[in-house]
Motif scaffolding. Sequence first.
Motif, short mmCIF file in Angstrom:
data_model
loop_
_atom_site.label_atom_id
_atom_site.label_comp_id
_atom_site.label_asym_id
_atom_site.label_seq_id
_atom_site.Cartn_x
_atom_site.Cartn_y
_atom_site.Cartn_z
N UNK A 11 -35.29 -68.24 29.38
CA UNK A 11 -34.86 -66.87 29.68
C UNK A 11 -35.16 -65.99 28.48
N UNK A 12 -35.43 -64.73 28.74
CA UNK A 12 -35.72 -63.80 27.65
C UNK A 12 -34.94 -62.51 27.85
N UNK A 13 -34.70 -61.83 26.74
CA UNK A 13 -34.08 -60.51 26.76
C UNK A 13 -35.03 -59.53 26.07
N UNK A 14 -35.23 -58.39 26.67
CA UNK A 14 -36.00 -57.30 26.07
C UNK A 14 -37.38 -57.81 25.64
N UNK A 15 -37.72 -57.66 24.36
CA UNK A 15 -39.04 -58.06 23.87
C UNK A 15 -39.26 -59.55 23.79
N UNK A 16 -38.25 -60.36 24.12
CA UNK A 16 -38.45 -61.80 24.09
C UNK A 16 -39.57 -62.26 25.00
N UNK A 17 -39.73 -61.58 26.14
CA UNK A 17 -40.82 -61.95 27.05
C UNK A 17 -42.19 -61.69 26.42
N UNK A 18 -42.25 -60.72 25.49
CA UNK A 18 -43.52 -60.42 24.84
C UNK A 18 -43.97 -61.57 23.95
N UNK A 19 -43.01 -62.32 23.38
CA UNK A 19 -43.39 -63.46 22.56
C UNK A 19 -44.14 -64.48 23.42
N UNK A 20 -43.57 -64.79 24.58
CA UNK A 20 -44.24 -65.73 25.49
C UNK A 20 -45.57 -65.16 25.98
N UNK A 21 -45.57 -63.86 26.29
CA UNK A 21 -46.79 -63.25 26.82
C UNK A 21 -47.91 -63.26 25.78
N UNK A 22 -47.60 -62.90 24.54
CA UNK A 22 -48.62 -62.88 23.49
C UNK A 22 -49.11 -64.27 23.17
#
Length: 217
Positions: free
Chosen positions: A118-129
């Motif tokens: 699970x991610x919050x806010x910019x946490x998804x960007x870490x996985x995306x990048x």
Amino acid sequence: MLAQFVLFDGFDPLDVIAPYEVLAAAGAVADGDLDVELVSAEGPRTVPSGLGLLTLQATARLDPQRADLIVVPGAAGQLPGDGEPADDSIPVILGRTLETGLPALLAQALDRDGVTVATVCGGSMILAMAGLLENRPATTHHLGMDLLGATGAVPVDARVVDDGDLVTAAGVTSGLDLGLYLLDREFGPETALTVERLFAHERRGTVWRRTIAKAAA
């Protein structure tokens, strides 16, 4: 159930503390079947947040083989400007995580059955990048939606997006909604409602879920 909350240099404290407190509170009403801990990719250490002198203590190493739920926060820092991003801007802070062991550990988590990331806010960007969200629906802070799409993820304008083993939440305060939704999903509405009343917070917005078309009869 073990929930591990990831800390990295420059993390946003509210992204961590809001869902952490929700899940920790649930441990008292879910027959003790929920443990939470703060972790880092490097193991036990004091981790500086993106808000000056505020730090949190990671007590263990992120371990996809132990965890049932892994929560990844975003960063706190300057918003991106028109020119080159500053060293303390949110995109730069998030980008630095790619130079650590975090992306590999998150990849292991997504590859393991029974683990939810699970991610919050910019946490998804870490996985995306890190190339981990290719063709997967996800959300992030509204200022990062275009960048999220540029990585190959499928941006969804919703407060919480549930794609099975990946659950992403939007802006900072959505961490509360994320935590409560995960309680509802994993432990049922009674547990989630009990914690909602404790925190005097009602979840906002409709959770987006991937739908699978039923086969024709």
